[in-house]
Design an enzyme around this catalytic site. Structure first.
Site, PDB file in Angstrom:
ATOM      1  N   ARG A 163       0.818  -1.303   0.117  1.00 39.34           N
ATOM      2  CA  ARG A 163      -0.160   0.005  -0.088  1.00 39.34           C
ATOM      3  C   ARG A 163       0.824   1.456  -0.183  1.00 39.34           C
ATOM      4  O   ARG A 163       0.465   2.312   0.592  1.00 39.34           O
ATOM      5  CB  ARG A 163      -0.994  -0.017   1.273  1.00 39.34           C
ATOM      6  CG  ARG A 163      -1.746  -1.208   1.270  1.00 39.34           C
ATOM      7  CD  ARG A 163      -3.006  -1.031   0.296  1.00 39.34           C
ATOM      8  NE  ARG A 163      -4.072  -1.753   0.437  1.00 39.34           N
ATOM      9  CZ  ARG A 163      -4.091  -3.307  -0.097  1.00 39.34           C
ATOM     10  NH1 ARG A 163      -2.989  -3.666  -0.661  1.00 39.34           N
ATOM     11  NH2 ARG A 163      -5.187  -4.015  -0.001  1.00 39.34           N
ATOM     12  N   SER A 237     -10.635  -0.408   3.169  1.00 35.96           N
ATOM     13  CA  SER A 237      -9.893  -0.499   4.306  1.00 35.96           C
ATOM     14  C   SER A 237      -9.540   0.727   4.869  1.00 35.96           C
ATOM     15  O   SER A 237      -8.786   1.530   3.967  1.00 35.96           O
ATOM     16  CB  SER A 237      -8.715  -1.335   4.109  1.00 35.96           C
ATOM     17  OG  SER A 237      -8.986  -2.547   3.828  1.00 35.96           O
ATOM     18  N   GLU A 339      -4.724   4.065   5.940  1.00 32.58           N
ATOM     19  CA  GLU A 339      -4.480   3.693   4.514  1.00 32.58           C
ATOM     20  C   GLU A 339      -5.028   4.985   3.864  1.00 32.58           C
ATOM     21  O   GLU A 339      -4.487   5.440   2.699  1.00 32.58           O
ATOM     22  CB  GLU A 339      -4.953   2.281   3.927  1.00 32.58           C
ATOM     23  CG  GLU A 339      -4.690   2.146   2.654  1.00 32.58           C
ATOM     24  CD  GLU A 339      -5.746   1.170   2.361  1.00 32.58           C
ATOM     25  OE1 GLU A 339      -5.578  -0.070   2.341  1.00 32.58           O
ATOM     26  OE2 GLU A 339      -6.586   1.460   1.212  1.00 32.58           O
TER      27      GLU A 339
HETATM   28  P1  FAD Z   1      -8.433   8.767  -5.469  1.00 32.35           P
HETATM   29  O1  FAD Z   1      -9.542   8.278  -4.294  1.00 32.35           O
HETATM   30  O2  FAD Z   1      -9.307   9.813  -6.447  1.00 32.35           O
HETATM   31  O3  FAD Z   1      -7.273   9.147  -5.103  1.00 32.35           O
HETATM   32  C1  FAD Z   1      -6.247   8.690  -4.172  1.00 32.35           C
HETATM   33  C2  FAD Z   1      -4.980   9.260  -3.935  1.00 32.35           C
HETATM   34  O4  FAD Z   1      -4.308   8.924  -5.200  1.00 32.35           O
HETATM   35  C3  FAD Z   1      -5.135  10.612  -3.599  1.00 32.35           C
HETATM   36  O5  FAD Z   1      -3.789  11.117  -2.848  1.00 32.35           O
HETATM   37  C4  FAD Z   1      -5.077  11.312  -5.064  1.00 32.35           C
HETATM   38  O6  FAD Z   1      -4.599  12.480  -5.086  1.00 32.35           O
HETATM   39  C5  FAD Z   1      -4.041  10.342  -5.937  1.00 32.35           C
HETATM   40  N1  FAD Z   1      -4.020  10.344  -7.232  1.00 32.35           N
HETATM   41  C6  FAD Z   1      -5.189   9.882  -7.932  1.00 32.35           C
HETATM   42  N2  FAD Z   1      -5.191   9.833  -9.175  1.00 32.35           N
HETATM   43  C7  FAD Z   1      -3.758  10.420  -9.374  1.00 32.35           C
HETATM   44  C8  FAD Z   1      -3.147  10.616 -10.308  1.00 32.35           C
HETATM   45  N3  FAD Z   1      -3.758  10.340 -11.915  1.00 32.35           N
HETATM   46  N4  FAD Z   1      -2.042  11.119 -10.411  1.00 32.35           N
HETATM   47  C9  FAD Z   1      -1.605  11.207  -9.153  1.00 32.35           C
HETATM   48  N5  FAD Z   1      -1.825  10.983  -8.059  1.00 32.35           N
HETATM   49  C10 FAD Z   1      -3.488  10.828  -8.182  1.00 32.35           C
HETATM   50  N6  FAD Z   1      -7.689  -0.536  -2.206  1.00 32.35           N
HETATM   51  C11 FAD Z   1      -6.842  -1.515  -2.544  1.00 32.35           C
HETATM   52  O7  FAD Z   1      -5.590  -1.625  -2.706  1.00 32.35           O
HETATM   53  N7  FAD Z   1      -7.230  -2.976  -2.307  1.00 32.35           N
HETATM   54  C12 FAD Z   1      -8.418  -3.087  -2.316  1.00 32.35           C
HETATM   55  O8  FAD Z   1      -8.995  -4.320  -2.316  1.00 32.35           O
HETATM   56  C13 FAD Z   1      -9.566  -2.142  -2.080  1.00 32.35           C
HETATM   57  N8  FAD Z   1     -10.855  -2.197  -2.101  1.00 32.35           N
HETATM   58  C14 FAD Z   1     -11.511  -1.302  -1.729  1.00 32.35           C
HETATM   59  C15 FAD Z   1     -12.960  -1.418  -1.822  1.00 32.35           C
HETATM   60  C16 FAD Z   1     -13.950  -0.499  -1.656  1.00 32.35           C
HETATM   61  C17 FAD Z   1     -15.208  -0.461  -1.384  1.00 32.35           C
HETATM   62  C18 FAD Z   1     -13.312   0.832  -1.604  1.00 32.35           C
HETATM   63  C19 FAD Z   1     -14.270   2.046  -1.408  1.00 32.35           C
HETATM   64  C20 FAD Z   1     -12.047   1.201  -1.772  1.00 32.35           C
HETATM   65  C21 FAD Z   1     -11.175   0.016  -1.832  1.00 32.35           C
HETATM   66  N9  FAD Z   1      -9.788   0.382  -2.101  1.00 32.35           N
HETATM   67  C22 FAD Z   1      -8.771  -0.837  -2.114  1.00 32.35           C
HETATM   68  C23 FAD Z   1      -9.239   1.830  -2.311  1.00 32.35           C
HETATM   69  C24 FAD Z   1      -9.295   2.483  -3.580  1.00 32.35           C
HETATM   70  O9  FAD Z   1     -10.216   1.925  -4.398  1.00 32.35           O
HETATM   71  C25 FAD Z   1      -7.800   2.489  -4.267  1.00 32.35           C
HETATM   72  O10 FAD Z   1      -6.965   3.112  -3.395  1.00 32.35           O
HETATM   73  C26 FAD Z   1      -7.922   3.192  -5.653  1.00 32.35           C
HETATM   74  O11 FAD Z   1      -6.876   2.945  -6.315  1.00 32.35           O
HETATM   75  C27 FAD Z   1      -8.263   4.408  -5.492  1.00 32.35           C
HETATM   76  O12 FAD Z   1      -8.459   5.008  -6.751  1.00 32.35           O
HETATM   77  P2  FAD Z   1      -9.321   6.390  -7.046  1.00 32.35           P
HETATM   78  O13 FAD Z   1      -9.219   6.765  -8.446  1.00 32.35           O
HETATM   79  O14 FAD Z   1     -10.568   6.578  -6.607  1.00 32.35           O
HETATM   80  O15 FAD Z   1      -8.192   7.482  -6.259  1.00 32.35           O
HETATM   81  N1  EPU Z   2     -10.943  -9.948  10.339  1.00 35.17           N
HETATM   82  C1  EPU Z   2     -11.719 -10.120  11.685  1.00 35.17           C
HETATM   83  N2  EPU Z   2     -12.682  -9.286  11.748  1.00 35.17           N
HETATM   84  C2  EPU Z   2     -12.977  -8.322  10.856  1.00 35.17           C
HETATM   85  C3  EPU Z   2     -12.542  -8.403   9.457  1.00 35.17           C
HETATM   86  C4  EPU Z   2     -11.241  -9.159   9.557  1.00 35.17           C
HETATM   87  O1  EPU Z   2     -11.475 -10.761  12.457  1.00 35.17           O
HETATM   88  O2  EPU Z   2     -14.040  -7.681  11.053  1.00 35.17           O
HETATM   89  C5  EPU Z   2      -9.616 -10.863  10.132  1.00 35.17           C
HETATM   90  C6  EPU Z   2     -10.301 -12.500   9.753  1.00 35.17           C
HETATM   91  O3  EPU Z   2      -9.651 -13.337  10.444  1.00 35.17           O
HETATM   92  C7  EPU Z   2      -9.759 -12.416   8.230  1.00 35.17           C
HETATM   93  C8  EPU Z   2      -8.827 -11.529   8.253  1.00 35.17           C
HETATM   94  O4  EPU Z   2      -8.925 -10.558   9.478  1.00 35.17           O
HETATM   95  O5  EPU Z   2      -9.682 -13.521   7.974  1.00 35.17           O
HETATM   96  C9  EPU Z   2      -8.360 -10.734   7.014  1.00 35.17           C
HETATM   97  O6  EPU Z   2      -9.841 -10.089   6.491  1.00 35.17           O
HETATM   98  P1  EPU Z   2     -10.081  -9.859   4.767  1.00 35.17           P
HETATM   99  O7  EPU Z   2      -9.563 -11.167   4.254  1.00 35.17           O
HETATM  100  O8  EPU Z   2     -11.296  -9.522   4.726  1.00 35.17           O
HETATM  101  O9  EPU Z   2      -8.789  -9.118   4.543  1.00 35.17           O
HETATM  102  P2  EPU Z   2      -8.399  -7.660   5.282  1.00 35.17           P
HETATM  103  O10 EPU Z   2      -6.940  -8.050   5.661  1.00 35.17           O
HETATM  104  O11 EPU Z   2      -9.254  -7.263   6.094  1.00 35.17           O
HETATM  105  C10 EPU Z   2      -7.120  -6.876   3.066  1.00 35.17           C
HETATM  106  C11 EPU Z   2      -6.908  -5.496   2.369  1.00 35.17           C
HETATM  107  C12 EPU Z   2      -8.168  -5.234   1.276  1.00 35.17           C
HETATM  108  C13 EPU Z   2      -8.175  -6.486   0.424  1.00 35.17           C
HETATM  109  C14 EPU Z   2      -8.370  -7.916   1.244  1.00 35.17           C
HETATM  110  C15 EPU Z   2      -8.237  -8.904   0.209  1.00 35.17           C
HETATM  111  C16 EPU Z   2      -5.548  -4.107   3.786  1.00 35.17           C
HETATM  112  C17 EPU Z   2      -5.467  -2.813   4.507  1.00 35.17           C
HETATM  113  N3  EPU Z   2      -6.844  -4.427   3.221  1.00 35.17           N
HETATM  114  O12 EPU Z   2      -8.301  -6.779   4.013  1.00 35.17           O
HETATM  115  O13 EPU Z   2      -7.981  -4.288   0.582  1.00 35.17           O
HETATM  116  O14 EPU Z   2      -9.214  -6.496  -0.525  1.00 35.17           O
HETATM  117  O15 EPU Z   2      -7.154  -7.872   2.110  1.00 35.17           O
HETATM  118  O16 EPU Z   2      -6.847  -9.058  -0.359  1.00 35.17           O
HETATM  119  O17 EPU Z   2      -4.422  -4.565   3.208  1.00 35.17           O
HETATM  120  C18 EPU Z   2      -8.311  -1.536   0.746  1.00 35.17           C
HETATM  121  O18 EPU Z   2      -7.018  -1.690   0.693  1.00 35.17           O
HETATM  122  O19 EPU Z   2      -9.091  -0.961   0.953  1.00 35.17           O
HETATM  123  C19 EPU Z   2      -8.644  -3.225   0.766  1.00 35.17           C
HETATM  124  C20 EPU Z   2     -10.077  -3.527   0.922  1.00 35.17           C
END
Ligand code: FAD
Ligand code: EPU
Length: 343
Positions: A163, A237, A339
């Site tokens: 991240r 997250s 994050e």
């Molecule tokens: P924004 O929110 O618009 O921007 C994020 C940051 O990047 C800001 O600092 C912005 O200034 C900068 N930025 C954006 N575009 C540019 C650009 N073109 N050039 C320079 N800087 C830029 N993230 C994960 O890694 N894994 C996940 O599994 C995951 N699951 C998610 C689930 C949900 C339901 C949600 C809401 C979010 C999740 N995220 C996850 C976080 C998010 O989706 C990612 O970080 C995604 O890449 C953000 O993209 P955005 O275009 O919305 O960025």
């Molecule tokens: N868990 C709990 N309670 C909760 C949630 C999670 O006990 O309420 C424990 C469970 O044991 C579970 C473990 O945490 O097995 C891991 O949970 P999960 O698989 O849901 O993944 P996470 O670690 O919570 C991370 C990323 C996600 C990504 C998933 C799948 C980070 C900060 N988050 O979540 O990314 O989608 O793994 O790879 O690394 C994001 O970055 O926004 C994001 C959603």
């Protein structure tokens, strides 16, 4: 000529649905329009915006929001094993993943359904289900806001970590990412080892493994526990999963035998922040999971996700995140790191 707007609501542009305004706003479809906007704007702080799904606005933004709308997917080269796709930063990430699956280009299927735009994907080296952006990254072009010139960044220049990248660190707010080039596999390498993927594939009764089957499995898992921002405001997250030493993990396991951790390659252990948050709370008896104060809360199915039920302010969500951080620290001696980008 692209023009600047003033006093624009950012509510539709952030997945938390926080109701704030920006003083200045301009959207651009290429580097020329971006230069025009910057040249015609006052010298104020700038924020590049993609899908707004990894941001928390805690107040009105007194600067210029640069909304990236650079589109297009172009095949730049290919060989026996790989295809190289140059993608506009404004393309929706999941639509790009679906394009790859349609064309049988492998590598991004585990990253299905991550909200946001392609241009933000290198920012925090997005990751899910055992794959990170760095695994498919070839290079990117970015515009330096002060110098008004373009740079190319190769893999090693980006310093990708969990991240994390150079754009989130030392180059924060300095560059606008314009295009990202991906290296995708013509011969798929399947990643099914992470978490619940195998289980989900079995439940789906998949007979022959494919990138589409993996994508569908990931989509099923994600929709079962992550709130849809169109229904409940959130940014995924809220904190990173923190790493601790093996000794610290052993001590935690002695005190809390159910604590969840995964071995890192360097010998440290990555803790599940969701577990830490679920097993601490506003007082000793209760859990943060499902907690709600006004419209700010902790999702009932995933404690790592903070939510806005409608009218929470960014400051209220931030204050809740601070209380959670303190209570996790007090109970487990572990410091969580946010994050989400706090603006
Ligand atoms: P924004 O929110 O618009 O921007 C994020 C940051 O990047 C800001 O600092 C912005 O200034 C900068 N930025 C954006 N575009 C540019 C650009 N073109 N050039 C320079 N800087 C830029 N993230 C994960 O890694 N894994 C996940 O599994 C995951 N699951 C998610 C689930 C949900 C339901 C949600 C809401 C979010 C999740 N995220 C996850 C976080 C998010 O989706 C990612 O970080 C995604 O890449 C953000 O993209 P955005 O275009 O919305 O960025
Ligand atoms: N868990 C709990 N309670 C909760 C949630 C999670 O006990 O309420 C424990 C469970 O044991 C579970 C473990 O945490 O097995 C891991 O949970 P999960 O698989 O849901 O993944 P996470 O670690 O919570 C991370 C990323 C996600 C990504 C998933 C799948 C980070 C900060 N988050 O979540 O990314 O989608 O793994 O790879 O690394 C994001 O970055 O926004 C994001 C959603």
């Amino acid at each position: 000529m692209e023009s600047l707007s003033t006093d624009i609501s950012l509510a539709p542009f952030n997945s938390f649905g926080i109701k704030v305004k920006t003083r200045w706003y301009g959207k651009f479809c290429d580097a020329g329009e971006l230069t025009q906007i910057i040249n015609s704007s006052p010298r104020v702080p700038k924020l590049v915006l993609g899908g707004g799904s990894n941001l928390l606005f805690t107040k009105d933004f007194e600067g210029l929001v640069l909304k990236n709308e650079i589109m297009g997917i172009q095949k730049t080269s290919e060989d026996e094993n790989f295809v190289y796709l140059k993608v506009g930063a404004g393309e929706n990430w999941h639509r790009f993943v679906m394009y790859c699956i349609e064309n049988n280009y492998a590598g991004v299927e585990n990253l299905s359904l991550i909200p946001g735009c392609v241009g933000a994907s290198p920012m925090q080296n997005i990751g899910a289900y055992g794959v990170e952006l760095k695994d498919v990254f070839h290079e990117l072009t970015a515009f330096h806001i002060e110098e008004k010139s373009n740079y190319t960044f190769r893999l090693k220049d980006c310093q990708f970590g969990y991240r994390d990248s150079v754009f989130k660190g030392k180059y924060r707010n300095q560059f606008v990412i314009l295009h990202v080039t991906f290296r995708l596999n013509k011969k798929p390498v399947f990643h099914t080892g992470y978490g619940a993927i195998e289980q989900e594939l079995a439940k789906m009764d998949v007979k022959e493994l494919s990138i589409r089957a993996i994508s569908n499995a990931v989509i099923n898992i994600r929709t079962s526990k992550l709130p849809d921002p169109l229904e409940i405001g959130n940014a995924g997250s809220f904190y990173k999963n923190p790493s601790v030493s093996k000794e610290k993990f052993q001590q935690l396991k002695t005190d809390f035998p159910d604590a969840v951790g995964y071995d890192n390659a360097d010998g440290s252990v990555k803790l599940a922040a969701g577990w830490l948050i679920e097993h601490s709370g506003p007082d000793n008896e209760t859990s943060w999971k499902g907690y709600r104060l006004g419209d700010a809360g902790v999702h009932p199915l995933q404690a790592l996700v903070l939510v806005n039920y409608g009218n929470a302010t960014g400051q209220e969500v931030y204050d809740l995140s601070e209380r959670i951080l303190q209570s996790v620290h007090n109970k487990f001696g572990v410091t969580l790191e946010r994050e989400v980008n706090i603006i």
